[in-house]
Design a protein around this motif. Structure first.
Motif, PDB file in Angstrom:
ATOM      1  N   THR A 107       0.838  -1.194   0.000  1.00 17.37           N
ATOM      2  CA  THR A 107       0.000   0.000   0.000  1.00 17.37           C
ATOM      3  C   THR A 107       0.877   1.249   0.000  1.00 17.37           C
ATOM      4  OG1 THR A 107      -1.584  -1.211   1.349  1.00 17.37           O
ATOM      5  CG2 THR A 107      -1.894   1.155   1.170  1.00 17.37           C
ATOM      6  N   ALA A 108       0.630   2.117  -0.965  1.00 11.56           N
ATOM      7  CA  ALA A 108       1.314   3.407  -1.034  1.00 11.56           C
ATOM      8  C   ALA A 108       0.243   4.492  -0.945  1.00 11.56           C
ATOM      9  CB  ALA A 108       2.096   3.538  -2.335  1.00 11.56           C
ATOM     10  N   ILE A 109       0.319   5.324   0.073  1.00 11.24           N
ATOM     11  CA  ILE A 109      -0.631   6.409   0.281  1.00 11.24           C
ATOM     12  C   ILE A 109       0.044   7.704  -0.146  1.00 11.24           C
ATOM     13  CG2 ILE A 109      -2.108   7.608   1.945  1.00 11.24           C
ATOM     14  CD1 ILE A 109      -2.674   4.573   1.738  1.00 11.24           C
ATOM     15  N   MET A 110      -0.603   8.444  -1.038  1.00 15.50           N
ATOM     16  CA  MET A 110      -0.040   9.697  -1.528  1.00 15.50           C
ATOM     17  C   MET A 110      -1.056  10.812  -1.393  1.00 15.50           C
ATOM     18  SD  MET A 110       2.050   8.323  -4.782  1.00 15.50           S
ATOM     19  CE  MET A 110       3.025   6.839  -4.600  1.00 15.50           C
ATOM     20  N   LEU A 111      -0.620  11.914  -0.845  1.00 17.07           N
ATOM     21  CA  LEU A 111      -1.474  13.075  -0.664  1.00 17.07           C
ATOM     22  C   LEU A 111      -1.275  14.008  -1.851  1.00 17.07           C
ATOM     23  CD1 LEU A 111      -3.429  14.016   1.556  1.00 17.07           C
ATOM     24  CD2 LEU A 111      -1.561  15.404   2.459  1.00 17.07           C
ATOM     25  N   GLN A 112      -2.346  14.265  -2.570  1.00 22.04           N
ATOM     26  CA  GLN A 112      -2.264  15.037  -3.806  1.00 22.04           C
ATOM     27  C   GLN A 112      -2.047  16.525  -3.529  1.00 22.04           C
ATOM     28  OE1 GLN A 112      -6.458  14.445  -5.142  1.00 22.04           O
ATOM     29  NE2 GLN A 112      -6.349  16.620  -5.613  1.00 22.04           N
ATOM     30  N   PRO A 113      -1.451  17.223  -4.488  1.00 25.25           N
ATOM     31  CA  PRO A 113      -1.344  18.674  -4.371  1.00 25.25           C
ATOM     32  C   PRO A 113      -2.700  19.322  -4.657  1.00 25.25           C
ATOM     33  CG  PRO A 113      -0.431  17.940  -6.456  1.00 25.25           C
ATOM     34  CD  PRO A 113      -0.812  16.701  -5.700  1.00 25.25           C
ATOM     35  N   LEU A 114      -2.943  20.436  -4.012  1.00 30.96           N
ATOM     36  CA  LEU A 114      -4.117  21.264  -4.273  1.00 30.96           C
ATOM     37  C   LEU A 114      -3.613  22.662  -4.595  1.00 30.96           C
ATOM     38  CD1 LEU A 114      -6.359  20.161  -1.259  1.00 30.96           C
ATOM     39  CD2 LEU A 114      -6.496  19.345  -3.618  1.00 30.96           C
ATOM     40  N   VAL A 115      -4.435  23.447  -5.267  1.00 31.92           N
ATOM     41  CA  VAL A 115      -4.000  24.795  -5.596  1.00 31.92           C
ATOM     42  C   VAL A 115      -3.687  25.539  -4.294  1.00 31.92           C
ATOM     43  CG1 VAL A 115      -6.282  25.906  -5.688  1.00 31.92           C
ATOM     44  CG2 VAL A 115      -4.433  26.785  -7.106  1.00 31.92           C
ATOM     45  N   HIS A 133      -7.899  19.741  -9.597  1.00 32.51           N
ATOM     46  CA  HIS A 133      -7.668  18.996 -10.834  1.00 32.51           C
ATOM     47  C   HIS A 133      -6.579  19.672 -11.650  1.00 32.51           C
ATOM     48  CE1 HIS A 133     -11.751  17.709  -9.693  1.00 32.51           C
ATOM     49  NE2 HIS A 133     -11.328  16.547 -10.134  1.00 32.51           N
ATOM     50  N   VAL A 134      -5.773  18.846 -12.311  1.00 35.57           N
ATOM     51  CA  VAL A 134      -4.662  19.352 -13.113  1.00 35.57           C
ATOM     52  C   VAL A 134      -4.808  18.878 -14.552  1.00 35.57           C
ATOM     53  CG1 VAL A 134      -3.106  19.460 -11.122  1.00 35.57           C
ATOM     54  CG2 VAL A 134      -3.164  17.386 -12.519  1.00 35.57           C
ATOM     55  N   GLY A 135      -4.104  19.550 -15.437  1.00 30.62           N
ATOM     56  CA  GLY A 135      -4.109  19.179 -16.844  1.00 30.62           C
ATOM     57  C   GLY A 135      -3.052  18.131 -17.147  1.00 30.62           C
ATOM     58  N   ASP A 136      -2.763  17.973 -18.439  1.00 37.08           N
ATOM     59  CA  ASP A 136      -1.823  16.947 -18.887  1.00 37.08           C
ATOM     60  C   ASP A 136      -0.441  17.088 -18.251  1.00 37.08           C
ATOM     61  OD1 ASP A 136      -3.755  15.835 -20.489  1.00 37.08           O
ATOM     62  OD2 ASP A 136      -3.044  16.759 -22.340  1.00 37.08           O
ATOM     63  N   LYS A 137       0.092  18.308 -18.219  1.00 40.18           N
ATOM     64  CA  LYS A 137       1.429  18.504 -17.659  1.00 40.18           C
ATOM     65  C   LYS A 137       1.449  18.125 -16.183  1.00 40.18           C
ATOM     66  CE  LYS A 137       5.386  21.382 -17.316  1.00 40.18           C
ATOM     67  NZ  LYS A 137       6.325  21.805 -18.266  1.00 40.18           N
ATOM     68  N   GLY A 138       0.453  18.565 -15.423  1.00 42.89           N
ATOM     69  CA  GLY A 138       0.381  18.209 -14.010  1.00 42.89           C
ATOM     70  C   GLY A 138       0.259  16.713 -13.809  1.00 42.89           C
ATOM     71  N   ASN A 139      -0.564  16.064 -14.627  1.00 40.02           N
ATOM     72  CA  ASN A 139      -0.710  14.608 -14.540  1.00 40.02           C
ATOM     73  C   ASN A 139       0.608  13.907 -14.834  1.00 40.02           C
ATOM     74  OD1 ASN A 139      -3.421  14.402 -13.771  1.00 40.02           O
ATOM     75  ND2 ASN A 139      -4.114  14.663 -15.874  1.00 40.02           N
TER      76      ASN A 139
END
Length: 158
Positions: free
Chosen positions: A59-67, A131-137
């Motif tokens: 299990t790998a838990i990752m906290l996403q970036p937000l603006v 939510h991010v676009g292609d570059k962020g993904n």
């Protein structure tokens, strides 16, 4: 799926989010029972991670970036999202989730806080508050790869 279908979907999603949130009103963040929500989130992950040895998974838990998380200099567009979605208040409470990663790291295979992943980028990455676009993904995918590759290589060698 043809490439144009994917591009069309992104355009439709962006138009939808812009339409849905096209106002100058600030969307208030609901911090009601936030400590309880964080605790439930953390305890659910602890339960999942405790069962990984018995059920033979990692299990790998990752906290996403937000603006507004991290030190990224926000573009004009991102700054408008930051204000519109009441991100200053939301991000203060989001830090509670980041703090919980320390405890999760004791049980889970891996934890990562990706909130600072966009710090060195000056262009617009976000198209709303999270939510991010292609570059962020692509940036996030590359980081996830770096985080889980050692885990996968260790499994392969054993």
């Amino acid at each position: 799926i043809r490439q144009s279908d994917i591009a069309t979907l992104k355009v439709i999603m962006k138009l939808y989010f812009n339409y849905k949130h096209d106002s100058v009103d600030i969307i208030p963040f609901n911090s009601h029972k936030i400590e309880e929500k964080v605790s439930l989130w953390k305890n659910t992950w602890i339960d999942v991670c405790n069962s990984q040895k018995k059920n033979n998974f990692k299990t790998a838990i990752m906290l996403q970036p937000l603006v507004g998380t991290g030190d990224k200099v926000l573009t004009t567009e991102e700054q408008s999202y930051f204000v519109h979605f009441n991100s200053n208040q939301r991000n203060q409470y989001y830090q509670l989730y980041a703090n919980a990663l320390n405890e999760l790291n004791l049980t889970c295979t891996s934890t990562s806080d990706l909130q600072n992943i966009f710090d060195s980028y000056s262009e617009t990455i976000f198209f709303d508050s999270g939510h991010v676009g292609d570059k962020g993904n692509k940036i996030i995918a590359d980081q996830i790869y770096e985080e889980i590759l050692p885990i996968i290589l260790d499994d392969i060698s054993n």
